[in-house]
Scaffold this motif. Structure first.
Motif, PDB file in Angstrom:
ATOM      1  N   ALA A 155       1.674 -13.815  -3.272  1.00 56.93           N
ATOM      2  CA  ALA A 155       1.979 -13.103  -1.939  1.00 56.93           C
ATOM      3  C   ALA A 155       1.115 -11.841  -2.141  1.00 56.93           C
ATOM      4  O   ALA A 155       1.030 -11.101  -3.042  1.00 56.93           O
ATOM      5  CB  ALA A 155       3.120 -13.016  -1.115  1.00 56.93           C
ATOM      6  N   GLN A 156       0.077 -11.443  -1.023  1.00 55.50           N
ATOM      7  CA  GLN A 156      -0.587 -10.478  -1.075  1.00 55.50           C
ATOM      8  C   GLN A 156       0.019  -9.450  -0.197  1.00 55.50           C
ATOM      9  O   GLN A 156       0.673  -9.914   1.046  1.00 55.50           O
ATOM     10  CB  GLN A 156      -2.013 -10.497  -0.726  1.00 55.50           C
ATOM     11  CG  GLN A 156      -2.941 -11.634  -1.592  1.00 55.50           C
ATOM     12  CD  GLN A 156      -3.920 -12.191  -0.496  1.00 55.50           C
ATOM     13  OE1 GLN A 156      -4.867 -11.590  -0.750  1.00 55.50           O
ATOM     14  NE2 GLN A 156      -3.811 -13.344   0.161  1.00 55.50           N
ATOM     15  N   SER A 157      -0.170  -8.063  -0.493  1.00 55.55           N
ATOM     16  CA  SER A 157       0.397  -6.943   0.457  1.00 55.55           C
ATOM     17  C   SER A 157      -0.314  -5.574   0.012  1.00 55.55           C
ATOM     18  O   SER A 157      -1.078  -5.546  -1.209  1.00 55.55           O
ATOM     19  CB  SER A 157       1.760  -6.807  -0.097  1.00 55.55           C
ATOM     20  OG  SER A 157       2.121  -6.269  -1.120  1.00 55.55           O
ATOM     21  N   VAL A 158      -0.486  -4.729   0.923  1.00 53.96           N
ATOM     22  CA  VAL A 158      -1.094  -3.393   0.623  1.00 53.96           C
ATOM     23  C   VAL A 158       0.188  -2.531   1.118  1.00 53.96           C
ATOM     24  O   VAL A 158       0.720  -2.675   2.219  1.00 53.96           O
ATOM     25  CB  VAL A 158      -2.207  -3.378   1.558  1.00 53.96           C
ATOM     26  CG1 VAL A 158      -3.548  -3.860   0.740  1.00 53.96           C
ATOM     27  CG2 VAL A 158      -2.001  -3.744   2.744  1.00 53.96           C
ATOM     28  N   THR A 159       0.232  -1.158   0.618  1.00 56.11           N
ATOM     29  CA  THR A 159       0.908  -0.273   0.856  1.00 56.11           C
ATOM     30  C   THR A 159      -0.024   1.146   0.963  1.00 56.11           C
ATOM     31  O   THR A 159      -0.478   1.280   0.056  1.00 56.11           O
ATOM     32  CB  THR A 159       2.025  -0.048  -0.255  1.00 56.11           C
ATOM     33  OG1 THR A 159       2.805  -1.065  -0.511  1.00 56.11           O
ATOM     34  CG2 THR A 159       2.816   1.179   0.187  1.00 56.11           C
ATOM     35  N   GLN A 160       0.075   1.705   2.301  1.00 53.86           N
ATOM     36  CA  GLN A 160      -0.510   2.917   2.401  1.00 53.86           C
ATOM     37  C   GLN A 160       0.474   3.749   2.124  1.00 53.86           C
ATOM     38  O   GLN A 160       1.508   3.857   2.988  1.00 53.86           O
ATOM     39  CB  GLN A 160      -1.110   2.871   3.720  1.00 53.86           C
ATOM     40  CG  GLN A 160      -2.390   1.978   3.780  1.00 53.86           C
ATOM     41  CD  GLN A 160      -3.131   1.739   5.067  1.00 53.86           C
ATOM     42  OE1 GLN A 160      -3.087   0.903   5.820  1.00 53.86           O
ATOM     43  NE2 GLN A 160      -3.953   2.939   5.384  1.00 53.86           N
ATOM     44  N   LEU A 161       0.233   4.807   1.463  1.00 51.60           N
ATOM     45  CA  LEU A 161       1.282   5.656   0.758  1.00 51.60           C
ATOM     46  C   LEU A 161       1.439   6.892   1.721  1.00 51.60           C
ATOM     47  O   LEU A 161       2.742   7.723   1.647  1.00 51.60           O
ATOM     48  CB  LEU A 161       0.834   6.384  -0.511  1.00 51.60           C
ATOM     49  CG  LEU A 161       0.696   5.009  -1.605  1.00 51.60           C
ATOM     50  CD1 LEU A 161      -0.023   5.588  -2.640  1.00 51.60           C
ATOM     51  CD2 LEU A 161       2.258   4.515  -1.926  1.00 51.60           C
ATOM     52  N   ASP A 162       0.750   7.100   2.806  1.00 52.86           N
ATOM     53  CA  ASP A 162       1.012   8.112   3.680  1.00 52.86           C
ATOM     54  C   ASP A 162       0.747   7.456   5.159  1.00 52.86           C
ATOM     55  O   ASP A 162      -0.295   6.964   5.465  1.00 52.86           O
ATOM     56  CB  ASP A 162      -0.050   9.319   3.309  1.00 52.86           C
ATOM     57  CG  ASP A 162       0.010   9.626   2.076  1.00 52.86           C
ATOM     58  OD1 ASP A 162      -1.051   9.517   1.143  1.00 52.86           O
ATOM     59  OD2 ASP A 162       1.131  10.436   1.579  1.00 52.86           O
ATOM     60  N   SER A 163       1.834   7.992   5.831  1.00 49.21           N
ATOM     61  CA  SER A 163       1.591   7.473   7.545  1.00 49.21           C
ATOM     62  C   SER A 163       0.580   8.531   8.080  1.00 49.21           C
ATOM     63  O   SER A 163      -0.131   7.942   9.241  1.00 49.21           O
ATOM     64  CB  SER A 163       2.806   7.250   8.051  1.00 49.21           C
ATOM     65  OG  SER A 163       3.532   8.662   8.139  1.00 49.21           O
ATOM     66  N   HIS A 164       0.673   9.813   7.798  1.00 47.97           N
ATOM     67  CA  HIS A 164      -0.228  10.743   8.491  1.00 47.97           C
ATOM     68  C   HIS A 164      -0.830  11.754   7.120  1.00 47.97           C
ATOM     69  O   HIS A 164      -0.163  11.937   6.274  1.00 47.97           O
ATOM     70  CB  HIS A 164       0.582  11.664   9.262  1.00 47.97           C
ATOM     71  CG  HIS A 164       1.159  11.034  10.356  1.00 47.97           C
ATOM     72  ND1 HIS A 164       2.076  10.094  10.359  1.00 47.97           N
ATOM     73  CD2 HIS A 164       0.580  11.012  11.659  1.00 47.97           C
ATOM     74  CE1 HIS A 164       2.550   9.749  11.733  1.00 47.97           C
ATOM     75  NE2 HIS A 164       1.321  10.209  12.576  1.00 47.97           N
ATOM     76  N   VAL A 165      -2.063  12.193   7.438  1.00 45.95           N
ATOM     77  CA  VAL A 165      -2.797  12.904   6.473  1.00 45.95           C
ATOM     78  C   VAL A 165      -3.495  13.920   7.446  1.00 45.95           C
ATOM     79  O   VAL A 165      -4.149  13.709   8.360  1.00 45.95           O
ATOM     80  CB  VAL A 165      -3.915  12.195   5.587  1.00 45.95           C
ATOM     81  CG1 VAL A 165      -4.570  13.168   4.800  1.00 45.95           C
ATOM     82  CG2 VAL A 165      -3.198  11.476   4.581  1.00 45.95           C
ATOM     83  N   SER A 166      -3.133  15.243   7.100  1.00 41.78           N
ATOM     84  CA  SER A 166      -3.736  16.570   7.867  1.00 41.78           C
ATOM     85  C   SER A 166      -4.800  17.102   6.867  1.00 41.78           C
ATOM     86  O   SER A 166      -4.333  17.606   5.811  1.00 41.78           O
ATOM     87  CB  SER A 166      -2.909  17.449   8.355  1.00 41.78           C
ATOM     88  OG  SER A 166      -1.945  16.608   9.172  1.00 41.78           O
ATOM     89  N   VAL A 167      -5.986  17.451   7.488  1.00 43.19           N
ATOM     90  CA  VAL A 167      -6.665  18.161   6.672  1.00 43.19           C
ATOM     91  C   VAL A 167      -7.561  19.202   7.810  1.00 43.19           C
ATOM     92  O   VAL A 167      -7.648  18.679   8.899  1.00 43.19           O
ATOM     93  CB  VAL A 167      -7.833  17.224   6.054  1.00 43.19           C
ATOM     94  CG1 VAL A 167      -7.353  16.240   4.815  1.00 43.19           C
ATOM     95  CG2 VAL A 167      -8.859  16.655   6.918  1.00 43.19           C
ATOM     96  N   SER A 168      -8.408  20.097   6.938  1.00 42.84           N
ATOM     97  CA  SER A 168      -9.190  20.946   7.825  1.00 42.84           C
ATOM     98  C   SER A 168     -10.543  20.499   7.725  1.00 42.84           C
ATOM     99  O   SER A 168     -11.011  19.896   6.734  1.00 42.84           O
ATOM    100  CB  SER A 168      -9.054  22.612   7.393  1.00 42.84           C
ATOM    101  OG  SER A 168      -7.578  22.778   7.434  1.00 42.84           O
TER     102      SER A 168
END
Lengths: 113, 116
Positions: A1-14
């Motif tokens: 089975a395939q899956s993906v994990t996005q390691l950050d729910s939020h990212v803040s940058v300037s």
């Protein structure tokens, strides 16, 4: 089975600083990998895709991603963030040649002035 | 060239009501898809179609029905709406030949459905 994990729910940058959105995938076969972007109240738009050609993939609006099989990663980067980059980003995997996509849970990119 | 269009944009249903979400594409794509997006989650495939007259279940088909009588249209039917079907629904299309490549899917703007 395939899956993906996005390691950050939020990212803040300037604005003007680099962007890094992290994605790890799991796939039994050769994967196709995508990054889609969703602006508020809009549909999803393809940023870039990897389909077993060059491992460094360039997309629209200055984004690029590198396929690293040894690390099972497909991180999205941009050298300099723009205010208009603020959106939700989805990492997506599919078995190469097949059309069923498996989506990550998304990373919300916030860009401050 | 409008791409993928969806109607309505918003809808509120009462429990037990039925409705049809409309989706149309003008790109002559053979594949069409329906997804739902719940808060904080990625999209999940409900149903898809590889061409007129051919449909198949995705990951979360329960409570939904589809039909594909033409290349252009792919309506999604909710027969007995339940609160668990509160979600944003996206239609997508692609031109694909299975087994050769995984192709770009083009998404509509979505329908926000609330079931109370």
């Amino acid at each position: 089975a395939q899956s993906v994990t996005q390691l950050d729910s939020h990212v803040s940058v300037s604005e003007g600083t680099p962007v890094l959105l992290r994605c790890n995938y799991s796939s039994s076969y050769s994967p196709s990998l995508f990054w889609y972007v969703q602006h508020p109240n809009k549909g999803l738009q393809l940023l870039l895709k990897y389909t077993s050609a060059a491992t460094l993939v360039k997309g629209i609006n200055g984004f690029e991603a590198e396929f690293k099989k040894s690390e099972t990663s497909f991180h999205l980067t941009k050298p300099s963030a723009h205010m208009s980059d603020a959106a939700e980003y989805f990492c997506v995997v599919s078995e190469f040649g097949f059309q069923k996509l498996v989506f990550g849970t998304g990373t919300r990119l916030l860009v401050s002035p | 060239n409008a791409g993928v269009t969806q109607t309505p944009k918003f809808r509120i249903l009462k429990i037990g009501q039925s409705m049809t979400l409309q989706c149309a594409q003008d790109m002559n794509h053979n594949y069409m898809y329906w997804y739902r997006q719940d808060p904080g989650m990625g999209l999940k495939l409900i149903y898809y179609s590889v061409g007129a007259g051919i449909t198949d279940k995705g990951e979360v088909p329960n409570g939904y029905n589809v039909s594909r009588s033409t290349t252009e249209d792919f309506p999604l039917r909710l027969e007995l709406a339940a609160p668990s079907q509160t979600s944003v629904y996206f239609c997508a299309s692609s031109y694909s030949i299975e087994g050769l490549s995984t192709d770009t899917q083009y998404f509509g703007p979505g329908t926000r459905l609330t079931v109370l």
